[in-house]
Design a protein around this motif. Sequence first.
Motif, short mmCIF file in Angstrom:
data_model
loop_
_atom_site.label_atom_id
_atom_site.label_comp_id
_atom_site.label_asym_id
_atom_site.label_seq_id
_atom_site.Cartn_x
_atom_site.Cartn_y
_atom_site.Cartn_z
N PHE A 292 1.19 -1.15 -0.39
CA PHE A 292 -0.05 -0.01 0.12
C PHE A 292 1.18 1.21 0.16
O PHE A 292 0.09 2.35 0.25
N HIS A 293 2.15 0.98 -0.34
CA HIS A 293 2.63 2.93 0.17
C HIS A 293 4.38 2.28 -1.07
O HIS A 293 4.29 3.15 -1.35
N GLY A 294 3.39 1.46 -2.31
CA GLY A 294 3.93 1.86 -3.03
C GLY A 294 3.81 2.36 -4.38
O GLY A 294 4.35 3.44 -5.52
N ASP A 295 2.53 3.41 -4.33
CA ASP A 295 2.90 4.38 -5.03
C ASP A 295 3.62 6.42 -4.14
O ASP A 295 3.65 6.54 -5.02
N TYR A 296 4.02 5.55 -3.47
CA TYR A 296 5.25 6.62 -2.55
C TYR A 296 6.76 6.86 -3.59
O TYR A 296 7.49 6.88 -2.85
N GLY A 297 6.57 4.71 -3.30
CA GLY A 297 8.21 4.46 -2.90
C GLY A 297 8.33 3.49 -3.41
O GLY A 297 7.28 3.14 -3.83
N PRO A 298 9.50 3.00 -3.46
CA PRO A 298 9.75 1.42 -3.91
C PRO A 298 9.26 0.50 -3.53
O PRO A 298 8.59 0.04 -2.27
N GLY A 299 8.35 -0.29 -4.09
CA GLY A 299 6.74 -1.68 -4.56
C GLY A 299 6.01 -1.54 -4.63
O GLY A 299 5.83 -1.14 -5.64
N GLY A 300 4.84 -2.17 -5.16
CA GLY A 300 4.20 -2.81 -5.11
C GLY A 300 3.43 -3.81 -5.11
O GLY A 300 4.11 -4.58 -4.73
N GLY A 301 2.57 -4.48 -5.81
CA GLY A 301 1.99 -5.96 -6.26
C GLY A 301 2.85 -6.73 -5.65
O GLY A 301 2.96 -7.88 -5.28
#
Length: 322
Positions: free
Chosen positions: A205-214
Amino acid sequence: MLSFLAMTALAITRLNDLFAVVMLSGIYSLLSAGLFLDLDAVDVAFTEASVGAGISTLLMLASLKMVRRHEEKTRYKPMLALGVVGATTMLLIYGTLDMPHFGSAEAPIHKHVAPRYINDSMAEIGVPNIVTSVLASYRGYDTLGETLVIFTAGVGVMSLLRVSRETKEQEQQKVPADMQQQIILRIVAKMMMPLILIFALYVQFHGDYGPGGGFQAGVIFAAGIILYTMLFGLSTARRVFKSQVLQMLTAVGVLIYAGVGVVCILLGGNFLDYNVLRHDPVHGQHLGILLVELGVGITVATVMITIFFKFTWRTVKHKYLS
């Protein structure tokens, strides 16, 4: 870093100990993640570390139990196959001769595509992480295809690695006595499990603002469940994570992703056009990206867990038959 990668790849080709090959493959992926991080490709480094060095190594170790540790030498020399591969390599190299030089500032992607994303993505998508806006919005079709590929791979593994009811009952009665003696590992695992799962949710749930995603979150979540399975036994993990539930969630993740696109059409927009989901296009983009990333995370996590369970069950069946 490139020198270490080359030496690791050369060592992999020279070894016949499959366990050492798996370990070196994990090291190669970890070095690749370090190289991507040095090139400021943090999202790619995150994916390579979690998928290449993490879950892939665990899956290869699980499959390694079904075969011998050392590769048998053969007198067969596939010279024809080597010639075909060599000719294909030369054709591919020839096809890239008229492409722009690597890193050239005059390349079309650096003059048109990259400036378009960098300058306009914040106003159109409203997501600080440009990688997420590209993958989940601008290239939403491609990411949906990648999710379908993962789903298809899970279906293929479940179809090929069928396990009889007798093997399941034998596994349910089997108690991992060797793991019961590893008190320290089991206690540390119990302490780490909540942290691993919380970190997976943070990445999700933080992939919009930093590295990461589903993708990264799904792999991290699956790695935590696999760690629990390795220390507490398959039968214990199966009581918590039912096979029917995992298979259902595998399809639910894909349906969530595709369903968002269908809802966009019903609201008068194009497929995966998130602008119509809310009164404000930017808010619609946020909602759409959140939902599709959730679908990706669910599918990736359940497919990875299912594949590991299938390999582990197959190992039990192989043990009983032998």
